[in-house]
Scaffold this motif. Structure first.
Motif, PDB file in Angstrom:
ATOM      1  N   GLN A 227       0.836  -1.187   0.000  1.00  0.00           N
ATOM      2  CA  GLN A 227       0.000   0.000   0.000  1.00  0.00           C
ATOM      3  C   GLN A 227       0.883   1.253   0.000  1.00  0.00           C
ATOM      4  OE1 GLN A 227      -3.708  -0.152  -0.052  1.00  0.00           O
ATOM      5  NE2 GLN A 227      -2.683  -1.913  -0.964  1.00  0.00           N
ATOM      6  N   PRO A 228       0.344   2.382  -0.428  1.00  0.00           N
ATOM      7  CA  PRO A 228       1.134   3.618  -0.472  1.00  0.00           C
ATOM      8  C   PRO A 228       1.768   3.993   0.871  1.00  0.00           C
ATOM      9  CG  PRO A 228      -0.904   3.902  -1.691  1.00  0.00           C
ATOM     10  CD  PRO A 228      -0.994   2.566  -1.003  1.00  0.00           C
ATOM     11  N   SER A 229       1.111   3.660   1.969  1.00  0.00           N
ATOM     12  CA  SER A 229       1.671   4.004   3.281  1.00  0.00           C
ATOM     13  C   SER A 229       3.003   3.289   3.524  1.00  0.00           C
ATOM     14  CB  SER A 229       0.685   3.664   4.399  1.00  0.00           C
ATOM     15  OG  SER A 229       0.377   2.283   4.401  1.00  0.00           O
ATOM     16  N   LEU A 230       3.132   2.065   3.042  1.00  0.00           N
ATOM     17  CA  LEU A 230       4.396   1.335   3.202  1.00  0.00           C
ATOM     18  C   LEU A 230       5.471   1.930   2.301  1.00  0.00           C
ATOM     19  CD1 LEU A 230       6.008  -0.911   4.507  1.00  0.00           C
ATOM     20  CD2 LEU A 230       5.203  -2.443   2.699  1.00  0.00           C
ATOM     21  N   ARG A 231       5.109   2.230   1.067  1.00  0.00           N
ATOM     22  CA  ARG A 231       6.071   2.854   0.150  1.00  0.00           C
ATOM     23  C   ARG A 231       6.591   4.164   0.734  1.00  0.00           C
ATOM     24  NH1 ARG A 231       3.422   2.713  -4.233  1.00  0.00           N
ATOM     25  NH2 ARG A 231       4.592   1.020  -5.201  1.00  0.00           N
ATOM     26  N   THR A 232       5.688   4.966   1.245  1.00  0.00           N
ATOM     27  CA  THR A 232       6.070   6.244   1.841  1.00  0.00           C
ATOM     28  C   THR A 232       7.006   6.043   3.023  1.00  0.00           C
ATOM     29  OG1 THR A 232       4.001   7.258   1.124  1.00  0.00           O
ATOM     30  CG2 THR A 232       5.155   8.326   2.949  1.00  0.00           C
TER      31      THR A 232
END
Length: 145
Positions: free
Chosen positions: A122-127
């Motif tokens: 998810q984007p939160s992990l990438r961030t």
């Protein structure tokens, strides 16, 4: 290009990209992938340098594996991510459940193999990973991402 990116400060690279006509198309994200791969490889190889000592950060290994796979255009399934943890399947699944509950990834059915479940970053992990990589680069003396 890699040599230049490693030696120049991040601000200098960003300035040069803004000055170029194709600046909006160019992305520094692939260097995140290279750095994450290097970290992951070093984590796998450090056992060789320390007489086979088992180091234990299964969640971090799983996060790096998922990030590298996703950013490299590959998919990874639950079984593969459990194996990446270096722990038993039941222990790895507990770690996966916690990371999933924190919103770092979701599980979805593998359309090519009904027996498999994919793990989707998810984007939160990438961030979070990229922020940590930026922090690491700063600690290393301002190397550019």
């Amino acid at each position: 290009m890699i040599d230049v990116m490693v030696r120049l400060p991040r601000a200098t690279i960003a300035e040069s990209l803004r000055a170029s006509p194709e600046a909006e198309v160019v992305s520094l994200a692939p260097s995140y992938l290279a750095l994450a791969r290097a970290i992951l490889t070093s984590r796998h190889q450090r056992r060789e340098h320390f007489g086979g000592i088992r180091f234990g950060e299964p969640r971090w290994d799983m996060i790096l594996e998922l990030y590298v796979a996703t950013e490299g255009g590959q998919t990874i399934n639950v079984t593969g991510l459990c194996a990446a943890s270096g722990k038993s399947v039941t222990t790895a699944l507990r770690h996966l459940e916690d990371l999933e509950a924190r919103g770092y990834f979701i599980r979805k059915a593998d359309q090519t193999d009904a027996r498999s479940t994919l793990v989707v970053m998810q984007p939160s992990l990438r961030t979070a990973v990229e922020a940590w990589l930026d922090h690491l680069v700063e600690l290393m003396g301002g190397l550019s991402r």
